[in-house]
Motif scaffolding. Structure first.
Motif, PDB file in Angstrom:
ATOM      1  N   LEU A 113       0.886  -1.334   0.062  1.00  0.00           N
ATOM      2  CA  LEU A 113      -0.130   0.042  -0.198  1.00  0.00           C
ATOM      3  C   LEU A 113       0.751   1.087  -0.127  1.00  0.00           C
ATOM      4  O   LEU A 113       0.414   2.423  -0.515  1.00  0.00           O
ATOM      5  N   GLU A 114       1.957   1.246   0.749  1.00  0.00           N
ATOM      6  CA  GLU A 114       2.812   2.394   0.572  1.00  0.00           C
ATOM      7  C   GLU A 114       3.345   2.695  -0.608  1.00  0.00           C
ATOM      8  O   GLU A 114       3.602   3.810  -1.250  1.00  0.00           O
ATOM      9  N   ALA A 115       3.725   1.533  -1.452  1.00  0.00           N
ATOM     10  CA  ALA A 115       4.126   1.827  -2.905  1.00  0.00           C
ATOM     11  C   ALA A 115       2.963   2.317  -3.682  1.00  0.00           C
ATOM     12  O   ALA A 115       3.324   3.338  -4.481  1.00  0.00           O
ATOM     13  N   GLN A 116       1.684   1.787  -3.643  1.00  0.00           N
ATOM     14  CA  GLN A 116       0.561   2.288  -4.349  1.00  0.00           C
ATOM     15  C   GLN A 116       0.396   3.869  -4.120  1.00  0.00           C
ATOM     16  O   GLN A 116       0.206   4.484  -5.024  1.00  0.00           O
ATOM     17  N   ARG A 117       0.431   4.068  -2.769  1.00  0.00           N
ATOM     18  CA  ARG A 117       0.204   5.603  -2.350  1.00  0.00           C
ATOM     19  C   ARG A 117       1.475   6.374  -3.009  1.00  0.00           C
ATOM     20  O   ARG A 117       1.129   7.517  -3.494  1.00  0.00           O
ATOM     21  N   GLU A 118       2.376   5.996  -3.113  1.00  0.00           N
ATOM     22  CA  GLU A 118       3.582   6.882  -3.539  1.00  0.00           C
ATOM     23  C   GLU A 118       3.449   7.065  -5.100  1.00  0.00           C
ATOM     24  O   GLU A 118       3.670   8.070  -5.673  1.00  0.00           O
ATOM     25  N   VAL A 119       3.019   6.024  -5.910  1.00  0.00           N
ATOM     26  CA  VAL A 119       2.747   5.892  -7.354  1.00  0.00           C
ATOM     27  C   VAL A 119       1.329   7.094  -7.475  1.00  0.00           C
ATOM     28  O   VAL A 119       1.624   7.833  -8.586  1.00  0.00           O
ATOM     29  N   MET A 120       0.577   7.080  -6.629  1.00  0.00           N
ATOM     30  CA  MET A 120      -0.716   7.763  -6.697  1.00  0.00           C
ATOM     31  C   MET A 120      -0.071   9.476  -6.566  1.00  0.00           C
ATOM     32  O   MET A 120      -0.619  10.227  -7.390  1.00  0.00           O
ATOM     33  N   LEU A 121       0.730   9.603  -5.680  1.00  0.00           N
ATOM     34  CA  LEU A 121       1.388  11.116  -5.421  1.00  0.00           C
ATOM     35  C   LEU A 121       2.300  11.371  -6.680  1.00  0.00           C
ATOM     36  O   LEU A 121       2.103  12.518  -7.059  1.00  0.00           O
ATOM     37  N   LEU A 122       3.125  10.459  -7.403  1.00  0.00           N
ATOM     38  CA  LEU A 122       3.891  10.695  -8.524  1.00  0.00           C
ATOM     39  C   LEU A 122       2.878  11.235  -9.526  1.00  0.00           C
ATOM     40  O   LEU A 122       3.115  12.392 -10.295  1.00  0.00           O
ATOM     41  N   LEU A 123       1.508  10.256  -9.800  1.00  0.00           N
ATOM     42  CA  LEU A 123       0.831  10.651 -10.944  1.00  0.00           C
ATOM     43  C   LEU A 123       0.181  12.014 -10.770  1.00  0.00           C
ATOM     44  O   LEU A 123      -0.088  12.846 -11.775  1.00  0.00           O
ATOM     45  N   ARG A 124      -0.225  12.502  -9.484  1.00  0.00           N
ATOM     46  CA  ARG A 124      -0.816  13.718  -9.404  1.00  0.00           C
ATOM     47  C   ARG A 124       0.366  14.906  -9.620  1.00  0.00           C
ATOM     48  O   ARG A 124      -0.078  15.671 -10.211  1.00  0.00           O
ATOM     49  N   GLU A 125       1.553  14.692  -9.377  1.00  0.00           N
ATOM     50  CA  GLU A 125       2.560  15.527  -9.568  1.00  0.00           C
ATOM     51  C   GLU A 125       2.655  15.666 -11.034  1.00  0.00           C
ATOM     52  O   GLU A 125       2.880  16.929 -11.544  1.00  0.00           O
ATOM     53  N   VAL A 126       2.619  14.515 -11.774  1.00  0.00           N
ATOM     54  CA  VAL A 126       2.793  14.501 -13.069  1.00  0.00           C
ATOM     55  C   VAL A 126       1.754  15.317 -13.904  1.00  0.00           C
ATOM     56  O   VAL A 126       1.848  16.372 -14.542  1.00  0.00           O
ATOM     57  N   ALA A 127       0.367  15.435 -13.345  1.00  0.00           N
ATOM     58  CA  ALA A 127      -0.634  16.075 -13.866  1.00  0.00           C
ATOM     59  C   ALA A 127      -0.581  17.503 -13.380  1.00  0.00           C
ATOM     60  O   ALA A 127      -0.938  18.268 -14.635  1.00  0.00           O
ATOM     61  N   ASP A 128       0.003  17.748 -12.325  1.00  0.00           N
ATOM     62  CA  ASP A 128       0.196  19.099 -11.974  1.00  0.00           C
ATOM     63  C   ASP A 128       1.355  19.801 -13.013  1.00  0.00           C
ATOM     64  O   ASP A 128       1.089  21.020 -13.350  1.00  0.00           O
ATOM     65  N   GLU A 129       2.183  19.039 -13.301  1.00  0.00           N
ATOM     66  CA  GLU A 129       3.249  19.588 -14.257  1.00  0.00           C
ATOM     67  C   GLU A 129       2.974  20.097 -15.512  1.00  0.00           C
ATOM     68  O   GLU A 129       3.289  20.648 -16.147  1.00  0.00           O
ATOM     69  N   VAL A 130       2.300  18.636 -16.065  1.00  0.00           N
ATOM     70  CA  VAL A 130       2.249  18.670 -17.523  1.00  0.00           C
ATOM     71  C   VAL A 130       1.101  19.319 -17.985  1.00  0.00           C
ATOM     72  O   VAL A 130       0.850  19.613 -19.251  1.00  0.00           O
ATOM     73  N   CYS A 131      -0.146  19.092 -17.256  1.00  0.00           N
ATOM     74  CA  CYS A 131      -1.361  19.475 -18.135  1.00  0.00           C
ATOM     75  C   CYS A 131      -2.242  20.387 -16.898  1.00  0.00           C
ATOM     76  O   CYS A 131      -3.563  20.186 -16.853  1.00  0.00           O
ATOM     77  N   GLU A 132      -1.655  21.266 -16.096  1.00  0.00           N
ATOM     78  CA  GLU A 132      -2.414  22.189 -15.324  1.00  0.00           C
ATOM     79  C   GLU A 132      -3.239  21.423 -14.227  1.00  0.00           C
ATOM     80  O   GLU A 132      -4.315  21.987 -13.830  1.00  0.00           O
ATOM     81  N   GLY A 133      -2.894  20.003 -13.974  1.00  0.00           N
ATOM     82  CA  GLY A 133      -3.605  19.490 -12.686  1.00  0.00           C
ATOM     83  C   GLY A 133      -4.722  18.747 -13.380  1.00  0.00           C
ATOM     84  O   GLY A 133      -5.496  18.065 -12.503  1.00  0.00           O
ATOM     85  N   ARG A 134      -5.042  18.867 -14.937  1.00  0.00           N
ATOM     86  CA  ARG A 134      -6.230  17.975 -15.175  1.00  0.00           C
ATOM     87  C   ARG A 134      -6.124  16.658 -15.202  1.00  0.00           C
ATOM     88  O   ARG A 134      -5.208  16.173 -16.156  1.00  0.00           O
ATOM     89  N   TRP A 135      -6.743  15.850 -14.337  1.00  0.00           N
ATOM     90  CA  TRP A 135      -6.203  14.510 -13.765  1.00  0.00           C
ATOM     91  C   TRP A 135      -7.588  13.830 -13.584  1.00  0.00           C
ATOM     92  O   TRP A 135      -8.445  13.905 -12.821  1.00  0.00           O
TER      93      TRP A 135
END
Length: 405
Positions: free
Chosen positions: A278-300
């Protein structure tokens, strides 16, 4: 009033629980009920800026953007009591995986409608991002059900965003199984990039998703696959995703990020054999939120998906997803609320399962220790060889150097 630039939509309708293949099927709707219970008991649904989004039944016109008319007719026949299953098998309906059930069309189309409504809310600026845990039916094909999936809400969401004028959409699938239905539905669409990180199809259903599968003739590079060795552990899984997703997302530059978070990567899942926590799944969710914030103005738009440890794992995993979509992440060591523990105990008793007194926190008590890819890869390591093969296949198509980026 809420500020759409900061708001998060949470798709829910009690009728989403009607997607139910029966008491002995691995994908029990109890996983949705318990996720909802845990999210509510933790206060996630009462956070500032959280907006309830509907899950309307998708229209035939909407479903036909991905699915074939003959298939829709077959699902409708399967929805009637006493459906003749011999006629339905060629559409993937019947048997153990996708048994027919009364109301199947409406229940399946509602999942799809929730994903489409979430895309509309994001593109209309009503919310910045949205989460739809009942979604993620990524195995459904244009003309057939497959792998517990009837209508492919993920592919429909991507197609709908493109129909509405999105220039490019990136779909990232971190379910343990290859996102084959989404890849197939969008195979010839250069504006839809599908990126699936999964246990290798050499060992696991659906037996697809290899590095050489890169998209149709007019869309080469639009399908990206990262097949991982069996028994990949939590640190290796996070390492693999960090090694491919952020660099590709920056190069692709989508208008919208759609992600699928099947919880079946977890080491306790009965239908696969990765060693993720679960720690790893949580980490990847955080990473994907960061990616959305960086590349498409948070549209996720984040979707659920697989996950068959339906009481002990899926609700905790998707509660993390709801938390990360709506604001602050829940610490892995945070205690589970009593209301959820009581509901989980009741579900176990009703299912004839023994109690699990050891599950008391949002995580597994296994902190991550990830080696980042920047430190170089180990050619003696099975995981690193698999990741580097995927990078060599996909990175040049997007102007990236597989050894340096």
């Amino acid at each position: 009033m809420h500020d759409g630039a900061m708001a998060t939509g949470v798709v829910w309708d009690d009728a989403l629980r009607d997607y139910d293949f029966g008491p002995y099927h691995p994908m029990s709707p109890i996983r949705l009920e318990l996720t909802r219970t845990l999210a509510a008991a933790t206060g996630l649904l009462d956070r500032p800026g959280v907006v309830a989004l509907p899950a309307p039944v998708a229209t035939d016109e909407q479903l036909l953007r991905v699915h074939e008319p003959e298939y829709l007719a077959a699902v409708r026949r399967a929805s009637e009591p006493g459906a003749e299953w011999e006629d339905l098998l060629r559409f993937g309906i019947g048997g153990d995986d996708v048994p027919s059930f009364p109301g199947m069309h409406t229940a399946s189309a509602r999942i799809a409608g929730g994903a489409i409504a979430a895309v509309d809310a994001i593109l209309d600026g009503e919310v910045r991002r949205a989460v739809h845990v009942a979604g993620g039916m990524h195995h459904a094909k244009p003309g057939a059900a497959s792998g517990f999936c009837v209508y492919n809400d993920a592919a429909l969401a991507v197609r709908h965003a493109l129909d509405r004028g999105a220039r490019r959409v990136l779909y990232v699938d971190v379910d343990v199984h290859h996102g084959d239905g989404v890849e197939r539905a969008l195979w010839d669409e250069p504006a839809a990039i599908t990126l699936s990180i999964h246990e290798t199809g050499e060992r696991l259903f659906p037996g697809t998703g290899f590095v050489q599968d890169t998209g149709g003739a007019g869309a080469l590079g639009s399908a990206i696959n990262v097949p991982l060795p069996p028994r990949t552990d939590a640190d290796g899984w996070v390492r693999a995703i960090r090694a491919v997703v952020p660099a590709l997302a920056r190069a692709i530059g989508p208008d919208l990020l759609v992600t699928q978070h099947g919880a079946d990567t977890h080491r306790s899942d009965p239908l696969a054999d990765l060693g993720v926590t679960l720690e790893a799944q949580r980490e990847v969710m955080l990473l994907l939120r960061e990616v959305a914030d960086e590349v498409c103005e948070g549209r996720w738009l984040s979707l659920g998906g697989g996950g068959y440890a339906v009481i002990d794992i899926v609700p905790r995993s998707w509660a993390h997803l709801v938390a990360i979509a709506t604001g602050e992440a829940i610490p892995a060591e945070a205690p589970l609320p009593a209301e959820f523990l009581e509901a989980a105990a009741r579900a176990r008793e009703e299912s004839g399962l023994s109690p699990e007194p050891g599950i008391l926190t949002f995580g597994d008590g296994r902190p991550l220790a990830v080696r980042d890819w920047e430190g170089g890869y180990d050619p003696e390591d099975d995981l690193d060889r698999a990741v580097q093969a995927a990078r060599r296949g996909a990175f040049p198509e997007w102007g990236l150097d597989p050894f340096l980026d």
